[in-house]
Design an enzyme around this catalytic site. Structure first.
Site, short mmCIF file in Angstrom:
data_model
loop_
_atom_site.label_atom_id
_atom_site.label_comp_id
_atom_site.label_asym_id
_atom_site.label_seq_id
_atom_site.Cartn_x
_atom_site.Cartn_y
_atom_site.Cartn_z
N CYS A 85 20.36 83.57 -13.85
CA CYS A 85 19.76 84.74 -13.19
C CYS A 85 18.46 84.39 -12.49
CB CYS A 85 19.56 85.88 -14.16
SG CYS A 85 18.59 85.49 -15.62
N HIS A 160 15.99 88.53 -18.25
CA HIS A 160 16.74 88.72 -17.01
C HIS A 160 15.77 88.75 -15.82
CE1 HIS A 160 20.05 89.78 -14.48
NE2 HIS A 160 19.58 90.98 -14.18
#
Length: 344
Positions: A85, A160
């Site tokens: 990510c 994230h």
């Protein structure tokens, strides 16, 4: 599906090397932002995009997403692989920044995936050998290699990355775990004025629950910017010195519209101002050079394999009969600490 992708450290030096040396994108760097006030934004201008790191909790997000098919010039890819990510957020900024020279690798990748839907763009990232190799160049050296990818459990801290970019007079939040881009708001020239409240809202949300987060920006290479400004100031110094020395008016390129004073005292005042700016720029350039040198050294240490050295050291200690007493001492110290903690 592509091979495993490693977890890489969230660090501006790591991400800068990933972009410039790994992806071959010149003239950019990553900067960590401690706030989004005007002074910080001015210092880092131009900002191509923002990257926000937060602890992922899996909470439901009811915000509507845009149809990627309605935004053909906006690069948006679904995340189909774990641990990527950070790289995907970086790509989301770079591939949506027309001012950035993408170089060969990313330029070809963008052209190749232009007509792909988000899921296929995500698969294209996972199957790109060049992107994966650059990403995995920051893999930690491990004494034992496992071919199996471990799935995170509820006890693991999972982080994230998402990106904020300006595009077509609007600001979008790009999160590979979402179906499509999220429209943050309309903007004119100052896109950060639109992104700032949305990011601040997220920061306030996570700060209240003590969730870790980090904000970074992909910006133009600062040293190159300072050097360009240095050239302007040097050109101005040339025309000012000519005025002070009584020479004929000079037409020097690169003064950026500078008009020399009509009299010598005015020119001397201008020269003092120019010299002060040159001195400041010299300091700024040295600061950037020192920072990049430190980043390079830190990244070399991250990539270096210390395991053979550690194994050789332990073997030498064992041969001299010193390893077992050191282990016993460490175990005793750990036991004492555990007992003290239990009493507290």
């Amino acid at each position: 599906m592509g091979d495993n992708w490693c977890t890489i450290e969230s660090d501006p030096g790591v991400f800068t090397e990933l972009m410039t040396e790994g992806f071959g994108v010149p003239g950019v760097q990553m900067e960590e932002l401690w706030s989004l006030d005007m002074a910080v934004e001015e210092k880092n201008a131009p900002m191509y995009g923002l990257i926000f790191l937060f602890k992922y909790t899996g909470e439901k997000d009811e915000r509507p997403t845009e149809e990627a098919a309605d935004l053909p010039d906006l690069f948006f890819a679904n995340q189909v692989i774990t641990n990527a990510c950070a790289t995907q957020a970086i790509l989301a900024v770079l591939l949506n920044s027309p001012e950035v020279d993408l170089g060969g690798t990313l330029g070809e990748f963008k052209a190749f995936t232009r007509e792909f839907p988000p899921d296929l763009k995500g698969l294209a990232i996972s199957n790109s050998d060049s992107i994966r190799t650059a990403h995995n160049g920051f893999a930690r050296q491990e004494p034992f290699i496992s071919e199996e990818a471990r799935t995170a459990t509820k006890d693991d801290d999972v982080f994230h990355f998402i990106a904020y970019v300006p595009h077509g007079g609007r600001v979008y939040e790009l999160d590979g775990l979402k179906k499509g881009p999220i429209l943050v708001g309309e903007c004119e020239e100052d896109w950060l004025s639109v992104a700032r409240p949305a990011i601040q809202q997220r920061i306030n949300q996570y700060a209240s629950s003590e969730i870790q987060f980090n904000l970074m920006a992909i910006v133009k290479n600062r040293k190159e910017g300072y050097q360009a400004e240095m050239a302007v100031q040097e050109a101005r110094k040339t025309v000012v010195d000519a005025k002070i020395n009584g020479a004929e008016a000079m037409d020097v390129d690169g003064t950026d519209g500078f008009v020399v004073a009509a009299d010598v005292p005015g020119a001397e005042a201008q020269r003092a101002d120019v010299m002060a700016k040159i001195a400041e720029l010299q300091v700024n350039i040295r600061t950037e050079e020192d920072k990049f040198a430190a980043w390079k050294q830190e990244n070399m240490r991250r990539k270096h394999n210390y395991i053979p050295f550690v194994m050789a050291l332990m073997k030498a200690l064992a041969e001299k009969g010193k390893l077992a007493p050191m282990v016993d001492k460490a175990n005793a110290k750990a036991a004492e600490a555990g007992a003290a903690a239990a009493k507290a």
